[in-house]
Design an enzyme around this catalytic site. Structure first.
Site, short mmCIF file in Angstrom:
data_model
loop_
_atom_site.label_atom_id
_atom_site.label_comp_id
_atom_site.label_asym_id
_atom_site.label_seq_id
_atom_site.Cartn_x
_atom_site.Cartn_y
_atom_site.Cartn_z
N LYS A 1 58.04 105.07 87.27
CA LYS A 1 59.18 105.63 87.94
C LYS A 1 59.92 104.64 88.39
O LYS A 1 59.60 104.12 89.32
CB LYS A 1 58.73 106.76 88.88
CG LYS A 1 60.01 107.46 89.35
CD LYS A 1 59.61 108.27 90.78
CE LYS A 1 60.77 109.11 91.19
NZ LYS A 1 60.42 109.97 92.45
N ILE B 1 61.70 111.69 86.56
CA ILE B 1 61.01 112.26 87.99
C ILE B 1 62.30 112.98 88.91
O ILE B 1 63.11 111.90 89.33
CB ILE B 1 60.18 111.45 88.69
CG1 ILE B 1 58.84 111.52 87.69
CG2 ILE B 1 59.84 112.18 89.82
CD1 ILE B 1 57.66 110.69 88.14
N THR C 1 60.71 113.79 97.75
CA THR C 1 61.46 114.72 97.92
C THR C 1 60.86 116.02 98.58
O THR C 1 61.30 116.84 99.32
CB THR C 1 62.39 115.31 96.68
OG1 THR C 1 62.75 114.32 96.00
CG2 THR C 1 63.44 116.35 97.03
N TYR D 1 55.66 103.16 90.88
CA TYR D 1 56.65 103.63 91.50
C TYR D 1 57.62 102.42 92.12
O TYR D 1 57.21 101.77 92.78
CB TYR D 1 56.30 104.48 92.52
CG TYR D 1 57.49 105.46 93.12
CD1 TYR D 1 58.79 105.31 92.94
CD2 TYR D 1 56.92 106.47 94.14
CE1 TYR D 1 59.52 106.09 93.44
CE2 TYR D 1 57.89 107.27 94.71
CZ TYR D 1 59.41 107.09 94.29
OH TYR D 1 60.25 108.12 94.88
#
Length: 290
Positions: free
Chosen positions: A164, A203, A47, A136
């Site tokens: 994540k 997250i 982001t 991730y």
């Protein structure tokens, strides 16, 4: 070892109209987000438009952010890169700057996609740094899914303590939880269910435009006030569904701008929302604007 439970806001990188990082706005946003009650900030997150930042920009972003945070909340720095030496260099720089943990994508462009190759990638990083690694899982972006058997192997490494999970597959998410690995939810639309299922934290990109609501949702669920949490979630959900089905980063940044957080600017090659998308976003945000 880092304690990353709670809301780790996947922080935007504010740009000016020419596409340069607006560090004054960045520092103000850090203060606003900490005041909202989040437990951590992820600097250089997706982001935050990490793919479109140079290594030097990332280093300055992390140094400035860590200095501004001054230990008040956790700081996770994304140090992903395609070149192995660069990942190590970025990671060691962020650690030296004071990061609490590192978020690192698997080698996502024609790198190893098999479990043995992915394990070796993270094993190498595990020996190169002295702080926690957050793996991730975002197969819709990388083309690589972290399998449950691979996660079982990875959790045996010294630094690989977290993953994540942004895939949005809630069955796999719960299988991750069964491994005993510390899981952080990264799919906006499954946040409520993931926290109810026992994930340690999130997250969260959408927290850029609703930091108070994100922090409150976590607090309500932790306090087992599920009725109030569900009522709040129903106000949050329309915008979460919108950003998940539309250009994600431009939508989050525009929503943040509409709610008083940041400039709304994206860096090329990203583009702003169309007029129709912008109108749809504003409609989806209406339940939060009262």
């Amino acid at each position: 070892m880092a304690d990353l439970k709670g809301v780790n806001l996947a922080m935007q990188t504010p740009f000016d109209a020419e596409g340069a990082i607006d560090f004054a706005t960045y520092e103000k946003l850090i203060e606003d987000y900490i005041a909202a009650g989040v437990q951590g900030l992820v600097l250089g997150a997706g982001t935050g438009q990490h793919p479109y930042l140079t290594e030097a920009e990332c280093n300055r972003l992390y140094e400035t952010g860590i200095r501004q945070v001054a230990g008040r909340v956790n700081v996770i720095c994304q140090t992903s890169a395609l070149n192995m030496d660069e990942v190590i260099r970025r990671s060691q720089h962020a650690e030296k700057a004071g990061a609490d943990a590192l978020m690192i994508l698997p080698p996502y462009l024609e790198g190893p996609a098999d479990d043995d190759g992915l394990f070796e990638f993270y094993r190498t990083l595990d020996t190169a740094v002295g702080i926690d690694i957050v793996g991730y899982n975002i197969p819709q972006a990388t083309g690589i899914a972290v399998s449950v058997p691979l996660l079982e192997r990875l959790k045996g490494l010294k630094r690989y303590r977290w993953i994540k999970d942004s895939a949005g597959d809630f069955t796999t998410h719960q299988e991750y939880l069964q491994t005993g690995t510390d899981v952080l939810n990264g799919c906006d639309t499954t946040t409520f269910a993931a926290l109810m299922a026992g994930t340690k934290g999130v997250i969260w990109g959408a927290a850029n435009y609703m930091p108070h609501e994100a922090a409150t949702l976590y607090r309500l669920i932790a306090a087992r006030d599920f009725e109030a949490a569900l009522t709040l979630w129903q106000r949050m959900l329309p915008s979460l569904l919108f950003i998940w089905r539309n250009p994600y980063v431009p939508a989050v940044l525009r929503a943040a701008q509409l709610r008083g957080y940041g400039t709304g600017n994206v860096r090329r090659p990203l583009q702003k929302l169309t007029e129709a998308q912008d109108a749809g976003l504003q409609k989806a945000l209406a339940p939060l604007m009262g």
